[in-house]
Scaffold this motif. Structure first.
Motif, PDB file in Angstrom:
ATOM      1  N   ASN A 251     -76.643  16.439 -15.684  1.00 35.17           N
ATOM      2  CA  ASN A 251     -77.548  17.191 -14.819  1.00 35.17           C
ATOM      3  C   ASN A 251     -78.491  18.020 -15.672  1.00 35.17           C
ATOM      4  O   ASN A 251     -78.089  18.561 -16.710  1.00 35.17           O
ATOM      5  CB  ASN A 251     -76.758  18.105 -13.880  1.00 35.17           C
ATOM      6  CG  ASN A 251     -75.818  17.317 -12.984  1.00 35.17           C
ATOM      7  OD1 ASN A 251     -74.650  17.112 -13.320  1.00 35.17           O
ATOM      8  ND2 ASN A 251     -76.332  16.839 -11.869  1.00 35.17           N
TER       9      ASN A 251
ATOM     10  N   GLN B 200     -76.615  22.072  -9.619  1.00 36.23           N
ATOM     11  CA  GLN B 200     -78.048  22.318  -9.663  1.00 36.23           C
ATOM     12  C   GLN B 200     -78.330  23.383 -10.719  1.00 36.23           C
ATOM     13  O   GLN B 200     -77.598  24.378 -10.822  1.00 36.23           O
ATOM     14  CB  GLN B 200     -78.550  22.784  -8.299  1.00 36.23           C
ATOM     15  CG  GLN B 200     -78.241  21.809  -7.159  1.00 36.23           C
ATOM     16  CD  GLN B 200     -78.958  20.488  -7.325  1.00 36.23           C
ATOM     17  OE1 GLN B 200     -80.132  20.452  -7.669  1.00 36.23           O
ATOM     18  NE2 GLN B 200     -78.241  19.385  -7.086  1.00 36.23           N
TER      19      GLN B 200
ATOM     20  N   TYR C 187     -76.860  28.278 -12.208  1.00 34.44           N
ATOM     21  CA  TYR C 187     -76.181  27.043 -11.850  1.00 34.44           C
ATOM     22  C   TYR C 187     -75.366  27.246 -10.579  1.00 34.44           C
ATOM     23  O   TYR C 187     -74.884  28.335 -10.306  1.00 34.44           O
ATOM     24  CB  TYR C 187     -75.301  26.516 -12.986  1.00 34.44           C
ATOM     25  CG  TYR C 187     -74.401  27.528 -13.653  1.00 34.44           C
ATOM     26  CD1 TYR C 187     -74.818  28.179 -14.807  1.00 34.44           C
ATOM     27  CD2 TYR C 187     -73.135  27.809 -13.154  1.00 34.44           C
ATOM     28  CE1 TYR C 187     -73.993  29.099 -15.443  1.00 34.44           C
ATOM     29  CE2 TYR C 187     -72.304  28.726 -13.776  1.00 34.44           C
ATOM     30  CZ  TYR C 187     -72.737  29.370 -14.925  1.00 34.44           C
ATOM     31  OH  TYR C 187     -71.910  30.273 -15.544  1.00 34.44           O
ATOM     32  N   THR C 188     -75.227  26.179  -9.816  1.00 33.18           N
ATOM     33  CA  THR C 188     -74.532  26.289  -8.533  1.00 33.18           C
ATOM     34  C   THR C 188     -73.023  26.419  -8.722  1.00 33.18           C
ATOM     35  O   THR C 188     -72.353  27.069  -7.917  1.00 33.18           O
ATOM     36  CB  THR C 188     -74.848  25.087  -7.637  1.00 33.18           C
ATOM     37  OG1 THR C 188     -74.660  23.881  -8.390  1.00 33.18           O
ATOM     38  CG2 THR C 188     -76.287  25.154  -7.150  1.00 33.18           C
TER      39      THR C 188
END
Length: 122
Positions: A111, A3, A24-25
């Protein structure tokens, strides 16, 4: 999937500076920034791979700097000497395959963040 959440866009006069951030995850092989002008296709701006190797499109080389802080899970784009032609929506992108180059991001990123607007006035 990773994400991505951008922040830091805004309005600035020509010659000014802005710094974009992207949380960012988790870190991927390649992270970067892409921009989109109104009514036009996206174009890759800058990319950084897992070893910290960077690449830039010619029009921003020497003015923009991409970096990341894995401890903070944050990607940055320092933009200096901004020009009106830099006005665009800027997106954070993550890519897991292929060469990590700014010009490959649009085609290979899997993404995307939601985007942050950058407006440069003359």
């Amino acid at each position: 999937q990773v994400q991505l959440v951008e922040s830091g866009g805004g309005s600035v006069q020509a010659g000014g500076s802005l710094i974009l951030s992207c949380e960012y995850t988790y870190s991927t092989f390649c992270l970067g920034w892409v921009r989109q002008f109104p009514g036009k296709e996206r174009e890759g701006v800058a990319a950084i791979d897992s070893e910290g190797i960077t690449s830039y499109r010619d029009s921003v080389t020497g003015r923009f700097t991409i970096s990341k802080d894995n401890a903070k899970n944050t990607l940055y784009l320092q933009m200096n000497s901004l020009k009106p032609e830099d006005t665009a929506m800027y997106y954070c992108a993550a890519q897991s395959i292929g060469a990590c180059r700014a010009w490959h991001l649009v085609g290979l990123a899997s993404n995307w963040g939601q985007g942050t607007q950058v407006t440069v006035s003359s």
